[in-house]
Design an enzyme around this catalytic site. Sequence first.
Site, PDB file in Angstrom:
ATOM      1  CG  ASP A 246      -2.281   0.668   0.917  1.00 31.52           C
ATOM      2  OD1 ASP A 246      -2.245   1.874   0.621  1.00 31.52           O
ATOM      3  OD2 ASP A 246      -3.343   0.024   0.977  1.00 31.52           O
ATOM      4  CG  HIS A 269      -0.866   1.662  -3.306  1.00 32.57           C
ATOM      5  ND1 HIS A 269      -2.100   1.405  -2.742  1.00 32.57           N
ATOM      6  CD2 HIS A 269      -0.554   0.558  -4.022  1.00 32.57           C
ATOM      7  CE1 HIS A 269      -2.500   0.190  -3.087  1.00 32.57           C
ATOM      8  NE2 HIS A 269      -1.577  -0.342  -3.872  1.00 32.57           N
TER       9      HIS A 269
END
Length: 422
Positions: A246, A269
Amino acid sequence: MMASVIVMILCLALARGCHCNGLFDAAAAKHTARDAANGIVSPDVKAFNVLEHGAKADGKTDSSINFIRTFEAACNFHGNAMMVIPDGVFLIGPVLFSGPCFSPSLLIVQVNGIVKAQPNMAYYRGGGEDDIDWITFQAIDGLILTGRGTFHGQGSAVWRLNDCARKSNCIRFPATLKFIKVTDAIIRGIKSIDPKGFHIMISMSQNFRIFEVDLYAPGDSPNTDGIHMSKSDLVKISKTVIATGDDCVSMIHGSTNISIKKVICGPGHGFSIGSLGHYDDEADVSGIIVKNCSLRETDNGVRIKTYKTDSPSKASGIIFQDLIMTRVRNPIIIDQEYGNKKHSQSSKVRISDVHYINIWGTSTSKVAVDLLCSASNPCQGIHIDNVNLQYAGPQDDNLPFSSNCRNAKVAYHGFQSPPPCY
């Protein structure tokens, strides 16, 4: 005047890493963190070893209570103290290390062994949001967490149970290291592998330094943010490697004066501000700088994301500078329709004074700069200065390499690739 001089003399007499009556020497504390990792501390520092409090280094026996007892002994010692987790493999469930502590200098936690989490989620079902994390440091004024040790969250045993991709109100999985109401802290040298949730979570804290830390999880591990922070001021992250599933670093409401430098991110991310506008009465975000970092094959590069809700707040004073991006899908993105694009409501989060300076590398998307701002609160003061991104994705269409801007007032300076929005 004389009292101030006496306080300063006392501080200089203590072990390096002075912390007296609110005084904090970050440079000295960093030296202390490096030395303490190798057991080099001032002679007046008393060591409290988890083995001496009954912990077993066999990787099988649950030593949670022994870790808690060791911390309490170090925390309650009226002198300079260090909790020691030596070489070996230790298995523990959720533990709370809570202050305030009595050490006149920063409390040291030296981790050189491998600490493994109980894999079964039943250990973490305490019935409340604050009860689900693995290792929590709380209400401590002056802390050094250092060493060559590893925290292994054993997240692969539970990631399949994570339903946050399908449910917006899902239950957050346990963070490996949580810091809440912690002031004047150094985190140095440790590793985190395969957390169930976030690697490191910081909330309601102030004056943090995180450096030379390695955080690893597979690129498809859900919600395993590297460093996640909220309601915290003056956090500095440097010389750190984050490869996870993430956000490498996520900064949500109330994050102020945050510095991220010389961080390698990927997979993951990218660096994210937000999501913002998720809760009522959110505190503003300001004073963010991300500089001299590299991103490798991440989903996003630098992102600001907000929900389309009635919750007003501000995000301002943000600098993204000197960044290298290698095959990043969305290098520069503002998304003020995050999570609910079909909702007719526009975001009430006001974004302003954002600078993108000297960003270069490759994009796997034809739209490398995507600024999707709020219709009711257009982005103000967006500056893009010397961006040199080249397309490195599949050649499966004839679409141009481009920028996309909606409800954004953008000033351009220097070289621009992709071409600017007009």
